[in-house]
Design a protein around this motif. Structure first.
Motif, PDB file in Angstrom:
ATOM      1  N   GLN A  65      36.533  41.977  35.084  1.00 42.73           N
ATOM      2  CA  GLN A  65      36.770  40.550  35.190  1.00 42.73           C
ATOM      3  C   GLN A  65      37.549  40.251  36.467  1.00 42.73           C
ATOM      4  O   GLN A  65      38.200  41.122  37.031  1.00 42.73           O
ATOM      5  CB  GLN A  65      37.580  40.042  33.987  1.00 42.73           C
ATOM      6  CG  GLN A  65      37.021  40.439  32.636  1.00 42.73           C
ATOM      7  CD  GLN A  65      37.805  41.583  32.017  1.00 42.73           C
ATOM      8  OE1 GLN A  65      38.128  42.554  32.686  1.00 42.73           O
ATOM      9  NE2 GLN A  65      38.094  41.453  30.740  1.00 42.73           N
ATOM     10  N   ALA A  66      37.469  38.991  36.882  1.00 39.72           N
ATOM     11  CA  ALA A  66      38.342  38.545  37.962  1.00 39.72           C
ATOM     12  C   ALA A  66      39.779  38.575  37.458  1.00 39.72           C
ATOM     13  O   ALA A  66      40.053  38.281  36.297  1.00 39.72           O
ATOM     14  CB  ALA A  66      37.951  37.139  38.401  1.00 39.72           C
ATOM     15  N   GLY A  81      47.777  36.558  44.873  1.00 41.26           N
ATOM     16  CA  GLY A  81      46.582  37.269  45.293  1.00 41.26           C
ATOM     17  C   GLY A  81      45.460  37.162  44.285  1.00 41.26           C
ATOM     18  O   GLY A  81      45.598  36.504  43.254  1.00 41.26           O
ATOM     19  N   ALA A  82      44.351  37.822  44.563  1.00 35.74           N
ATOM     20  CA  ALA A  82      43.190  37.786  43.677  1.00 35.74           C
ATOM     21  C   ALA A  82      42.409  39.079  43.788  1.00 35.74           C
ATOM     22  O   ALA A  82      42.452  39.759  44.816  1.00 35.74           O
ATOM     23  CB  ALA A  82      42.293  36.603  44.024  1.00 35.74           C
ATOM     24  N   LYS A  83      41.712  39.426  42.698  1.00 36.01           N
ATOM     25  CA  LYS A  83      40.849  40.605  42.663  1.00 36.01           C
ATOM     26  C   LYS A  83      39.563  40.217  41.951  1.00 36.01           C
ATOM     27  O   LYS A  83      39.585  39.853  40.769  1.00 36.01           O
ATOM     28  CB  LYS A  83      41.552  41.752  41.943  1.00 36.01           C
ATOM     29  CG  LYS A  83      40.821  43.085  42.014  1.00 36.01           C
ATOM     30  CD  LYS A  83      41.692  44.180  41.413  1.00 36.01           C
ATOM     31  CE  LYS A  83      41.070  45.554  41.612  1.00 36.01           C
ATOM     32  NZ  LYS A  83      41.942  46.627  41.050  1.00 36.01           N
ATOM     33  N   ILE A  84      38.438  40.285  42.671  1.00 34.00           N
ATOM     34  CA  ILE A  84      37.163  39.806  42.144  1.00 34.00           C
ATOM     35  C   ILE A  84      36.136  40.933  42.206  1.00 34.00           C
ATOM     36  O   ILE A  84      35.808  41.413  43.299  1.00 34.00           O
ATOM     37  CB  ILE A  84      36.655  38.593  42.945  1.00 34.00           C
ATOM     38  CG1 ILE A  84      37.703  37.471  42.917  1.00 34.00           C
ATOM     39  CG2 ILE A  84      35.323  38.103  42.397  1.00 34.00           C
ATOM     40  CD1 ILE A  84      37.353  36.299  43.804  1.00 34.00           C
ATOM     41  N   ARG A 250      46.833  37.791  34.929  1.00 31.81           N
ATOM     42  CA  ARG A 250      45.840  37.202  34.025  1.00 31.81           C
ATOM     43  C   ARG A 250      44.440  37.627  34.444  1.00 31.81           C
ATOM     44  O   ARG A 250      44.136  37.732  35.635  1.00 31.81           O
ATOM     45  CB  ARG A 250      45.948  35.679  34.015  1.00 31.81           C
ATOM     46  CG  ARG A 250      45.011  35.008  33.020  1.00 31.81           C
ATOM     47  CD  ARG A 250      45.307  33.533  32.874  1.00 31.81           C
ATOM     48  NE  ARG A 250      44.355  32.871  31.997  1.00 31.81           N
ATOM     49  CZ  ARG A 250      44.401  32.870  30.683  1.00 31.81           C
ATOM     50  NH1 ARG A 250      45.384  33.504  30.061  1.00 31.81           N
ATOM     51  NH2 ARG A 250      43.500  32.236  29.957  1.00 31.81           N
ATOM     52  N   SER A 251      43.593  37.889  33.444  1.00 30.00           N
ATOM     53  CA  SER A 251      42.184  38.207  33.671  1.00 30.00           C
ATOM     54  C   SER A 251      41.323  37.048  33.194  1.00 30.00           C
ATOM     55  O   SER A 251      41.670  36.350  32.235  1.00 30.00           O
ATOM     56  CB  SER A 251      41.793  39.481  32.913  1.00 30.00           C
ATOM     57  OG  SER A 251      42.545  40.582  33.362  1.00 30.00           O
TER      58      SER A 251
END
Length: 252
Positions: A65-66, A81-84, A250-251
């Motif tokens: 998941q993102a 930040g973000a992880k996609i 959070r996912s």
């Protein structure tokens, strides 16, 4: 100010995730010249920060998941930040990662983007390019090897190498490399030791940190990290200083 940052953290968590082995350069200090006449600089926080996984991959499927997170630091700074995920198979996930850090005045301190590879057994690799206002650019690579795990215990070793590329006149490119050991008990309590070296500055950074999961649900985690850090160089040493942070993840 802390309340304002907490509100911003809650609002911005949708687009946030803190990258692995991220290094901030908030202050640049001129120390003098070396024997070859090169300018010698010193920076705060040269030690790569080894990011703790909220849920080790060996105990669940690799996350597809993102993900987003917000980190509030004891120095008053904040990281987003973000992880996609981009592609995956049964054992590995390749993701795009991005980050932005702010200083204690909520001014941008760094921003970056890159790629991450996560393995179902808890191993991982990241490559990241960062831009640091007032300093220049930084290209870094980091790896994590899970060396032992069972239902209760998880031990991993980490390593990183960064190429620092200052935009400051007469300052050459230079490297920072480091490593560490991470331990986690039942995904709840953990500890980590880290060291980084910057030969150009003749400087070494050390950290000893503890980690505690405060809350966990299928989509949300809240974690606390606290401990001590120091740096040493021929010009000055900081001594051990306390350092702590709160992380909201959070996912989606």
């Amino acid at each position: 100010m802390f309340a304002l940052k907490l509100v911003l953290a809650t609002v911005l968590v949708v687009a946030s995730a803190r990258p692995q082995d991220h290094t901030k350069y908030e202050k640049v200090q001129i120390l003098g010249y070396d024997e070859d006449g090169q300018l010698v600089l010193d920076y705060e926080d040269l030690l790569p920060v080894s990011e703790e996984s909220n849920q080790p991959e060996h105990q669940t499927r690799t996350r597809r998941q993102a993900q987003g997170s917000v980190t509030l630091n004891s120095d008053g700074g904040m990281g987003l930040g973000a992880k996609i995920p981009l592609a995956h198979n049964d054992k590995n996930v390749v993701s795009a990662i991005g980050s932005m850090d702010f200083n204690n005045k909520l001014q941008p301190a760094s921003k970056g983007f890159g790629l991450a590879l996560d393995n179902v057994n808890g191993h991982g690799l990241t490559v990241m390019k960062e831009s640091i206002p007032g300093f220049g650019d930084r290209l870094s690579g980091a790896g994590k090897l899970n060396v032992f795990h069972n239902d209760n215990h998880n031990v991993a070793v980490t390593g990183s190498l960064a190429r620092n590329m200052p935009s400051i006149p007469n300052v050459p490119n230079f490297n920072t490399y480091g490593g560490g050991v991470d331990y986690m008990y039942k995904n709840k309590v953990g500890a980590s030791l880290g060291m980084a070296s910057t030969p150009f500055l003749d400087r070494k950074d050390y950290s000893a940190m503890g980690n505690l999961n405060l809350f966990r649900s299928p989509t949300t985690t809240v974690d606390f990290s606290g401990g001590f850090k120091k740096f040493e160089s021929p010009f000055m040493s900081s001594g051990w200083k306390p350092n702590f942070s709160f992380n909201l993840g959070r996912s989606f």
